[in-house]
Design a protein around this motif. Structure first.
Motif, PDB file in Angstrom:
ATOM      1  N   LYS A  61       0.831  -1.200   0.000  1.00 27.68           N
ATOM      2  CA  LYS A  61       0.000   0.000   0.000  1.00 27.68           C
ATOM      3  C   LYS A  61       0.871   1.257   0.000  1.00 27.68           C
ATOM      4  O   LYS A  61       1.901   1.306   0.651  1.00 27.68           O
ATOM      5  CB  LYS A  61      -0.882  -0.045   1.258  1.00 27.68           C
ATOM      6  CG  LYS A  61      -2.035   0.923   1.231  1.00 27.68           C
ATOM      7  CD  LYS A  61      -2.767   0.903   2.544  1.00 27.68           C
ATOM      8  CE  LYS A  61      -3.968  -0.037   2.519  1.00 27.68           C
ATOM      9  NZ  LYS A  61      -4.624  -0.099   3.832  1.00 27.68           N
ATOM     10  N   SER A  62       0.395   2.290  -0.717  1.00 27.41           N
ATOM     11  CA  SER A  62       1.114   3.563  -0.745  1.00 27.41           C
ATOM     12  C   SER A  62       0.966   4.280   0.587  1.00 27.41           C
ATOM     13  O   SER A  62       0.182   3.887   1.451  1.00 27.41           O
ATOM     14  CB  SER A  62       0.548   4.483  -1.827  1.00 27.41           C
ATOM     15  OG  SER A  62       0.614   3.892  -3.072  1.00 27.41           O
ATOM     16  N   GLY A  63       1.700   5.350   0.724  1.00 27.03           N
ATOM     17  CA  GLY A  63       1.595   6.167   1.927  1.00 27.03           C
ATOM     18  C   GLY A  63       2.911   6.209   2.662  1.00 27.03           C
ATOM     19  O   GLY A  63       3.668   5.238   2.657  1.00 27.03           O
ATOM     20  N   ILE A  64       3.191   7.333   3.309  1.00 28.21           N
ATOM     21  CA  ILE A  64       4.441   7.409   4.035  1.00 28.21           C
ATOM     22  C   ILE A  64       4.289   6.695   5.381  1.00 28.21           C
ATOM     23  O   ILE A  64       3.188   6.523   5.912  1.00 28.21           O
ATOM     24  CB  ILE A  64       4.926   8.863   4.228  1.00 28.21           C
ATOM     25  CG1 ILE A  64       4.048   9.628   5.207  1.00 28.21           C
ATOM     26  CG2 ILE A  64       5.011   9.619   2.905  1.00 28.21           C
ATOM     27  CD1 ILE A  64       4.709  10.918   5.660  1.00 28.21           C
ATOM     28  N   ASN A  65       5.409   6.287   5.869  1.00 29.73           N
ATOM     29  CA  ASN A  65       5.497   5.657   7.167  1.00 29.73           C
ATOM     30  C   ASN A  65       5.233   6.723   8.244  1.00 29.73           C
ATOM     31  O   ASN A  65       5.776   7.818   8.137  1.00 29.73           O
ATOM     32  CB  ASN A  65       6.948   5.163   7.262  1.00 29.73           C
ATOM     33  CG  ASN A  65       7.077   4.070   8.243  1.00 29.73           C
ATOM     34  OD1 ASN A  65       6.657   4.229   9.385  1.00 29.73           O
ATOM     35  ND2 ASN A  65       7.672   2.974   7.801  1.00 29.73           N
ATOM     36  N   PRO A  66       4.412   6.434   9.261  1.00 26.50           N
ATOM     37  CA  PRO A  66       4.124   7.483  10.250  1.00 26.50           C
ATOM     38  C   PRO A  66       5.366   8.050  10.929  1.00 26.50           C
ATOM     39  O   PRO A  66       5.383   9.228  11.284  1.00 26.50           O
ATOM     40  CB  PRO A  66       3.196   6.784  11.262  1.00 26.50           C
ATOM     41  CG  PRO A  66       3.279   5.331  10.964  1.00 26.50           C
ATOM     42  CD  PRO A  66       3.670   5.198   9.525  1.00 26.50           C
ATOM     43  N   ALA A 115       6.764  13.696  10.475  1.00 28.60           N
ATOM     44  CA  ALA A 115       7.222  15.005  10.963  1.00 28.60           C
ATOM     45  C   ALA A 115       8.248  15.605  10.004  1.00 28.60           C
ATOM     46  O   ALA A 115       8.146  16.781   9.616  1.00 28.60           O
ATOM     47  CB  ALA A 115       7.808  14.862  12.362  1.00 28.60           C
ATOM     48  N   GLN A 116       9.202  14.794   9.598  1.00 28.88           N
ATOM     49  CA  GLN A 116      10.232  15.266   8.669  1.00 28.88           C
ATOM     50  C   GLN A 116       9.631  15.622   7.309  1.00 28.88           C
ATOM     51  O   GLN A 116       9.973  16.644   6.704  1.00 28.88           O
ATOM     52  CB  GLN A 116      11.313  14.184   8.521  1.00 28.88           C
ATOM     53  CG  GLN A 116      12.474  14.574   7.640  1.00 28.88           C
ATOM     54  CD  GLN A 116      13.195  15.838   8.106  1.00 28.88           C
ATOM     55  OE1 GLN A 116      13.273  16.116   9.305  1.00 28.88           O
ATOM     56  NE2 GLN A 116      13.682  16.638   7.150  1.00 28.88           N
ATOM     57  N   PHE A 117       8.693  14.804   6.851  1.00 28.51           N
ATOM     58  CA  PHE A 117       8.051  15.066   5.556  1.00 28.51           C
ATOM     59  C   PHE A 117       7.327  16.415   5.588  1.00 28.51           C
ATOM     60  O   PHE A 117       7.413  17.211   4.652  1.00 28.51           O
ATOM     61  CB  PHE A 117       7.078  13.924   5.233  1.00 28.51           C
ATOM     62  CG  PHE A 117       6.588  13.914   3.807  1.00 28.51           C
ATOM     63  CD1 PHE A 117       7.362  13.371   2.786  1.00 28.51           C
ATOM     64  CD2 PHE A 117       5.348  14.437   3.478  1.00 28.51           C
ATOM     65  CE1 PHE A 117       6.915  13.360   1.464  1.00 28.51           C
ATOM     66  CE2 PHE A 117       4.887  14.430   2.162  1.00 28.51           C
ATOM     67  CZ  PHE A 117       5.669  13.888   1.155  1.00 28.51           C
ATOM     68  N   LEU A 118       6.648  16.685   6.703  1.00 31.92           N
ATOM     69  CA  LEU A 118       5.932  17.968   6.835  1.00 31.92           C
ATOM     70  C   LEU A 118       6.903  19.144   6.786  1.00 31.92           C
ATOM     71  O   LEU A 118       6.606  20.173   6.174  1.00 31.92           O
ATOM     72  CB  LEU A 118       5.132  17.983   8.142  1.00 31.92           C
ATOM     73  CG  LEU A 118       3.783  17.282   8.055  1.00 31.92           C
ATOM     74  CD1 LEU A 118       3.241  16.969   9.444  1.00 31.92           C
ATOM     75  CD2 LEU A 118       2.787  18.125   7.269  1.00 31.92           C
TER      76      LEU A 118
END
Ligand SMILES: *Cc1c(COP(=O)(O)O)cnc(C)c1O
Length: 195
Positions: A108-113, A117-120
């Protein structure tokens, strides 16, 4: 429709332009497509209708330039290369949800939780991307796992001060509403509204 707390998007991959037209006549305004080609085809057939278009499927980087100025919301921002291409081709800031994978399914797609924080932080440098919230997809036929995912998505949204939560489909939208969904993406259940 389905809730007065959340905006309901019709996930219209199951419906052709006639059916979308009929649903629009019945008051559905938000539609979400999964595939770039389908979005463009249906928009061409329905260009006279004031529809608010969402993109809810996995977006291939090479499709960005074709569709990115044709939508009002993207639910599936999940990687930097996609952000780079949005920045390159989009004319005005695009409302985006970051897709988070909270069920641990590797396909499944989606970033790892853990990376949220870093992605934001990294998203702040893109002036064509407006992060309005988080999106997740539950696990098929696994309501307990799905509920945990919805709870986690709400917590993450609160933690990062994000208001919008895109979660809940035909089989789990009631659960999603219980945990604060603000956008539902409903497909098959809309068949009940069509003759
Ligand atoms: C198809 C789809 C939905 C809706 O699914 P249903 O189970 O038919 O309600 C929601 N979100 C995404 C990303 C989809 O692809």
């Amino acid at each position: 429709m389905f809730s007065n707390q959340a905006i309901t998007i019709c996930a219209s991959k199951y419906f052709d332009h006639h059916q979308i037209q009929e649903l629009h006549r019945k008051g559905v305004v938000h539609f979400g497509e999964n595939r770039a080609q389908d979005l463009l085809k249906k928009q061409e057939m329905l260009k006279n209708l004031p529809i608010i278009w969402h993109f809810i499927g996995h977006l291939q980087t090479n499709k960005v330039k074709d569709i990115i100025n044709q939508i009002e919301y993207l639910h599936t921002l999940d990687r930097i290369s996609l952000a780079d291409n949005i920045q390159k081709y989009r004319f005005t800031p695009l409302k985006c949800f970051i897709q988070v994978n909270l069920t641990g399914e590797s396909q499944k797609s989606g970033i790892n939780p853990e990376n949220l924080a870093q992605f934001l932080i990294e998203m702040k440098k893109y002036d064509k991307i407006e992060i309005i919230g988080l999106m997740t997809i539950g696990q098929e036929n696994q309501l307990e796992i799905t509920e945990k995912a919805f709870i986690k998505l709400s917590q993450l949204a609160t933690l990062h001060g994000l208001k919008e939560k895109s979660m809940g489909m035909s089989d789990d939208y009631e659960l999603a509403l219980q945990h604060g969904a603000t956008y539902l993406r409903i497909g098959r259940k809309f068949k009940e509204l069509l003759e």
